[in-house]
Design a protein around this motif. Structure first.
Motif, PDB file in Angstrom:
ATOM      1  N   GLU A  85       0.812  -1.207   0.000  1.00  0.00           N
ATOM      2  CA  GLU A  85       0.000   0.000   0.000  1.00  0.00           C
ATOM      3  C   GLU A  85       0.847   1.260   0.000  1.00  0.00           C
ATOM      4  O   GLU A  85       1.996   1.259   0.433  1.00  0.00           O
ATOM      5  CB  GLU A  85      -0.937   0.033   1.218  1.00  0.00           C
ATOM      6  CG  GLU A  85      -2.068  -0.983   1.176  1.00  0.00           C
ATOM      7  CD  GLU A  85      -1.629  -2.367   1.617  1.00  0.00           C
ATOM      8  OE1 GLU A  85      -2.429  -3.309   1.461  1.00  0.00           O
ATOM      9  OE2 GLU A  85      -0.488  -2.493   2.107  1.00  0.00           O
ATOM     10  N   GLY A  86       0.236   2.352  -0.482  1.00  0.00           N
ATOM     11  CA  GLY A  86       0.906   3.648  -0.528  1.00  0.00           C
ATOM     12  C   GLY A  86       0.383   4.606   0.518  1.00  0.00           C
ATOM     13  O   GLY A  86      -0.118   4.201   1.575  1.00  0.00           O
ATOM     14  N   ALA A  87       0.469   5.887   0.202  1.00  0.00           N
ATOM     15  CA  ALA A  87       0.245   6.941   1.188  1.00  0.00           C
ATOM     16  C   ALA A  87      -1.217   7.194   1.522  1.00  0.00           C
ATOM     17  O   ALA A  87      -1.529   8.128   2.272  1.00  0.00           O
ATOM     18  CB  ALA A  87       0.893   8.236   0.706  1.00  0.00           C
ATOM     19  N   LYS A  88      -2.137   6.395   0.990  1.00  0.00           N
ATOM     20  CA  LYS A  88      -3.533   6.484   1.392  1.00  0.00           C
ATOM     21  C   LYS A  88      -3.898   5.400   2.402  1.00  0.00           C
ATOM     22  O   LYS A  88      -5.061   5.232   2.754  1.00  0.00           O
ATOM     23  CB  LYS A  88      -4.453   6.407   0.174  1.00  0.00           C
ATOM     24  CG  LYS A  88      -4.367   7.651  -0.709  1.00  0.00           C
ATOM     25  CD  LYS A  88      -5.440   7.662  -1.775  1.00  0.00           C
ATOM     26  CE  LYS A  88      -5.388   8.985  -2.549  1.00  0.00           C
ATOM     27  NZ  LYS A  88      -6.455   9.057  -3.592  1.00  0.00           N
ATOM     28  N   SER A  89      -2.880   4.681   2.862  1.00  0.00           N
ATOM     29  CA  SER A  89      -3.077   3.633   3.857  1.00  0.00           C
ATOM     30  C   SER A  89      -2.006   3.789   4.937  1.00  0.00           C
ATOM     31  O   SER A  89      -0.804   3.735   4.644  1.00  0.00           O
ATOM     32  CB  SER A  89      -2.971   2.259   3.196  1.00  0.00           C
ATOM     33  OG  SER A  89      -3.124   1.225   4.132  1.00  0.00           O
TER      34      SER A  89
END
Length: 222
Positions: A85-89
């Motif tokens: 996952e990236g920066a929205k998680s």
């Protein structure tokens, strides 16, 4: 006979480094965490040493196993990717600690142990980084814990290089490789990536200590 140490050699790139170096006539010391992997490393001609880079006491034990050795080449390959996952998680503390401990803290602790052994041979100390460590080239937050860990690794190695002038340091990106971490869609075979990195390592000069390159020799942007 030149001496090499591969930290994190149970599979993938680490195992391929062992295979190619042993095939070229190197005396290879290689680490793995479990007995089955250690036995397999012995089968390809390595001097196998048990090591879990996430446990400081295990690193201390490696020091005893390598007492009196010097290395023309040492490569820290051990690493984990963690969540994709990236920066929205938001990362969990458990995931963050695992990735950072293995990829950064383990590498920093290993550096202090191994660098004097490499200096003794005026050798090269290499850490496997990633294209994803480049801040200048970042175009996605995919795998942002991993990205952050490899950027931190780059800084640790680059900053430490001046403290060990008798060794040539480098961080290398292997490219996107078809391993357990890279997945089956990756364009590079481990054998191709490792052969390229060994060529780059062979060409490294002492004045280039601290360099960040990829497997094809390209200078990577920090």
């Amino acid at each position: 006979m030149p001496n090499a140490l591969i930290i994190g050699a149970s599979r993938g790139l680490g195992h391929e480094f062992v295979r190619q170096l042993a095939g070229q006539g190197w005396k290879v010391f290689a680490t793995a965490r479990n007995d089955a992997a250690l036995e397999e490393l012995r089968g390809v001609g390595a001097h196998a040493c048990k090591l879990d880079v996430a446990r400081p006491e295990s690193l201390a034990g490696l020091g005893w196993q390598l007492d009196g050795e010097s290395f023309d080449l040492a490569i820290y390959v051990a690493g984990v990717f963690g969540p994709r996952e990236g920066a929205k998680s938001a990362p969990t503390r458990q995931d963050f600690d695992l990735v950072m401990h293995t990829n950064v803290l383990g590498a920093m602790q290993a550096l202090l142990l191994v660098a004097p052994m490499v200096e003794a041979a005026k050798g090269k100390l290499v850490f496997i980084s990633s294209d994803m460590a480049s801040i200048a080239d970042a175009s996605s937050s995919y795998g942002w814990i991993y990205r952050s860990s490899k950027a931190a690794l780059n800084m640790a190695v680059r900053s430490a290089a001046s403290d060990y002038p008798g060794a040539t340091f480098a961080v290398l990106s292997p490219g996107w490789v078809r391993t357990d971490m890279g997945g089956e869609n990756a364009p590079l075979e481990a054998s191709e990536s490792v052969a390229g990195m060994l060529d780059v390592i062979a060409g490294l000069k002492p004045e280039e200590s601290g360099a960040y390159r990829n497997y094809a020799g390209k200078t990577m942007p920090w």
